[in-house]
Enzyme design. Structure first.
Site, PDB file in Angstrom:
ATOM      1  N   ARG A  51       0.825  -1.178   0.023  1.00 46.64           N
ATOM      2  CA  ARG A  51       0.061   0.017   0.190  1.00 46.64           C
ATOM      3  C   ARG A  51       0.815   1.252  -0.028  1.00 46.64           C
ATOM      4  O   ARG A  51       0.435   2.306  -0.531  1.00 46.64           O
ATOM      5  CB  ARG A  51      -0.927  -0.028   1.431  1.00 46.64           C
ATOM      6  CG  ARG A  51      -1.596   1.271   1.525  1.00 46.64           C
ATOM      7  CD  ARG A  51      -2.799   1.239   2.397  1.00 46.64           C
ATOM      8  NE  ARG A  51      -2.726   0.362   3.546  1.00 46.64           N
ATOM      9  CZ  ARG A  51      -2.028   0.578   4.763  1.00 46.64           C
ATOM     10  NH1 ARG A  51      -1.167   1.549   4.747  1.00 46.64           N
ATOM     11  NH2 ARG A  51      -1.886  -0.699   5.366  1.00 46.64           N
ATOM     12  N   TYR A 103     -17.349  17.237 -14.330  1.00 41.89           N
ATOM     13  CA  TYR A 103     -17.989  15.699 -14.299  1.00 41.89           C
ATOM     14  C   TYR A 103     -19.111  15.394 -13.017  1.00 41.89           C
ATOM     15  O   TYR A 103     -18.784  15.794 -11.973  1.00 41.89           O
ATOM     16  CB  TYR A 103     -16.914  14.966 -14.169  1.00 41.89           C
ATOM     17  CG  TYR A 103     -17.292  13.446 -13.907  1.00 41.89           C
ATOM     18  CD1 TYR A 103     -17.980  12.727 -14.516  1.00 41.89           C
ATOM     19  CD2 TYR A 103     -16.846  12.727 -12.809  1.00 41.89           C
ATOM     20  CE1 TYR A 103     -18.637  11.516 -14.669  1.00 41.89           C
ATOM     21  CE2 TYR A 103     -17.144  11.314 -12.753  1.00 41.89           C
ATOM     22  CZ  TYR A 103     -18.073  10.949 -13.680  1.00 41.89           C
ATOM     23  OH  TYR A 103     -18.491   9.678 -13.233  1.00 41.89           O
ATOM     24  N   ASP A 174      -8.148  19.797 -13.031  1.00 45.54           N
ATOM     25  CA  ASP A 174      -8.422  18.333 -13.704  1.00 45.54           C
ATOM     26  C   ASP A 174      -8.254  18.515 -14.991  1.00 45.54           C
ATOM     27  O   ASP A 174      -8.951  19.075 -15.822  1.00 45.54           O
ATOM     28  CB  ASP A 174      -9.906  17.905 -13.267  1.00 45.54           C
ATOM     29  CG  ASP A 174     -10.295  16.592 -13.748  1.00 45.54           C
ATOM     30  OD1 ASP A 174      -9.625  16.088 -14.847  1.00 45.54           O
ATOM     31  OD2 ASP A 174     -11.189  16.003 -13.393  1.00 45.54           O
ATOM     32  N   LYS A 199      -9.114   7.660 -18.687  1.00 42.12           N
ATOM     33  CA  LYS A 199      -9.473   8.348 -20.016  1.00 42.12           C
ATOM     34  C   LYS A 199      -8.226   8.040 -20.842  1.00 42.12           C
ATOM     35  O   LYS A 199      -7.667   7.281 -21.283  1.00 42.12           O
ATOM     36  CB  LYS A 199      -9.753   9.621 -19.804  1.00 42.12           C
ATOM     37  CG  LYS A 199     -10.992   9.672 -18.511  1.00 42.12           C
ATOM     38  CD  LYS A 199     -12.226   8.763 -18.667  1.00 42.12           C
ATOM     39  CE  LYS A 199     -12.976   9.123 -17.588  1.00 42.12           C
ATOM     40  NZ  LYS A 199     -13.891   8.106 -17.077  1.00 42.12           N
TER      41      LYS A 199
END
Ligand code: P1T
Length: 386
Positions: A51, A103, A174, A199
């Site tokens: 992690r 978004y 973003d 994306k």
């Protein structure tokens, strides 16, 4: 270590990576392990627990950081997990000013999760209006998408960054739609860049992921703390696939843009089109700023046809090359209706106020043959009109 000062088409292939030292393997190995052997209690090789550290993930982080002109990348399990991490670095009760066209999932995260946790959000059209008024003193974070999803509005990053600097606020951009191929917000004064790597960065619609990039050692340390403390980390296979996908980012973006321009020329010739959003058209309200801060635009086009909602739905359901699906930025073309799909979580009244009509169609133009894409839209339009 490769030289990260190369031009971006070289960086997408090499930045942050070098042959694996034991075997010389050219590709970064997939370190599929949850933990690492330690020679002595609390003494380790730099790798302690997966992690906290994973070499495959670190290669992706270094690569995308270099593309954005940053020093650090911090990867997450999704774009929204990356956005979450940015908000989790804020102090209690912090004030956040956001662009008004985001978004739908980001809007939902801010208003339905982080408002409950005590953060304060204001949404404003940062593409127009007085930034001194819209971003008041006392603001901790400004959050923008540019170009925005789905209306493709363009916000002046340098102007917002100057206002943020003046009042000591952090600016997060973003950059999912533009990618570093066409726009590099850190070089324009932003403090943080966020990507849904789902994306264009990955580009093949087979991974969900996110990343935050910065050139600030202080912000990087805060984000690393959250990455480890909260644990929304991506798995090694997903980071490996994304690292493979990003190698073709430069050529893909060129082709997305070329195809988008061919589709736009066709749309401009159609009498059924009532509104067309693509900021690199000289008639678009975002054109002047887009030309200044972007070196290209890519494959996203939003369009309103003179069709009823039912006809617009039939149009989206009748394409054969374009797939009716949420998401964007893959090699394959996608089509969707934001109001009932990706932005359904934005209240209808707010969508109306924004100008996000129910019949707005969003196209993610892929890298297939442009003539096939145009023929597909043409036949779907005929079916939609009955
Ligand atoms: O889906 P995820 O990887 O969690 O990324 C969220 C996200 C963040 N930022 C932008 C600009 C986005 O477009 C997205 C996700 N968007 C879609 C799924 C979509 O179809 O618009």
């Amino acid at each position: 270590m490769s030289d990260d000062n190369h031009r971006i088409a070289t960086q997408v292939i090499h930045a942050g990576q070098s042959p694996e030292p034991r075997t010389g393997a050219v590709m970064q190995p997939v370190f599929q392990t949850s933990t690492y052997a330690q020679p002595w209690p609390a003494k380790h090789t730099g790798y302690e627990y997966a992690r906290t550290q994973n070499p495959t993930r670190e290669a992706l982080e270094r690569c995308v950081a270099a593309l954005e002109g940053g020093t650090d990348g911090v990867a997450f399990a999704s774009g929204l997990a990356a956005s979450t991490a940015v908000l989790q670095t804020l102090p209690e009760g912090a004030r956040v000013v956001c662009g008004d066209d985001l978004y739908g999932g980001t809007y939902r995260l801010f208003t339905q999760v982080f408002r409950k946790a005590g953060l304060q959000f204001a949404f404003a059209d940062l593409a127009a209006g007085d930034l001194d008024e819209l971003i008041p003193e006392g603001t901790h974070l400004v959050w923008i998408e540019t170009p925005t999803n789905p209306l493709l509005k363009v916000i002046d990053i340098a102007a917002v960054a100057a206002r943020c600097k003046a009042i000591g606020a952090t600016l997060a951009v973003d950059n999912t739609f533009a990618t570093p191929i066409f726009q590099r917000p850190l070089t324009l004064g932003a403090d943080l860049v966020v990507h849904s790597t789902t994306k264009y960065i990955n580009g093949h619609s087979d991974v969900v992921g996110g990343i935050v990039l910065t050139a600030s050692a202080e912000l990087a340390a805060q984000l690393r703390f959250v990455q480890n403390a909260v644990g929304a980390v991506p798995g090694p296979w997903d980071t490996w696939l994304t690292l493979r996908g990003v190698k073709t980012l430069a050529v893909r973006m060129r082709q997305h843009q070329e195809n988008a321009q061919a589709v736009l020329a066709w749309l401009e010739s159609r009498s059924e089109v009532t509104r067309l959003h693509y900021p690199l058209r000289s008639s678009d309200p975002g054109y002047a700023i887009a030309s200044r801060q972007m070196s290209g635009f890519g494959g996203m086009v939003s369009v309103v046809f003179d069709l009823s909602l039912e006809q617009a739905e039939r149009f989206c359901a009748s394409t054969r090359v374009f797939t009716l699906a949420e998401s964007l930025g893959g090699v394959e073309s996608l089509i969707e209706l934001p109001a009932s799909m990706t932005h359904a979580s934005v209240p209808a009244a707010q969508r109306r106020a924004l100008g996000l009509e129910d019949g707005l169609v969003r196209l993610s133009i892929g890298i297939e043959d442009a003539q096939d894409l145009i023929a597909d839209l043409d036949q779907a339009l005929r079916v939609a009109k009955g």
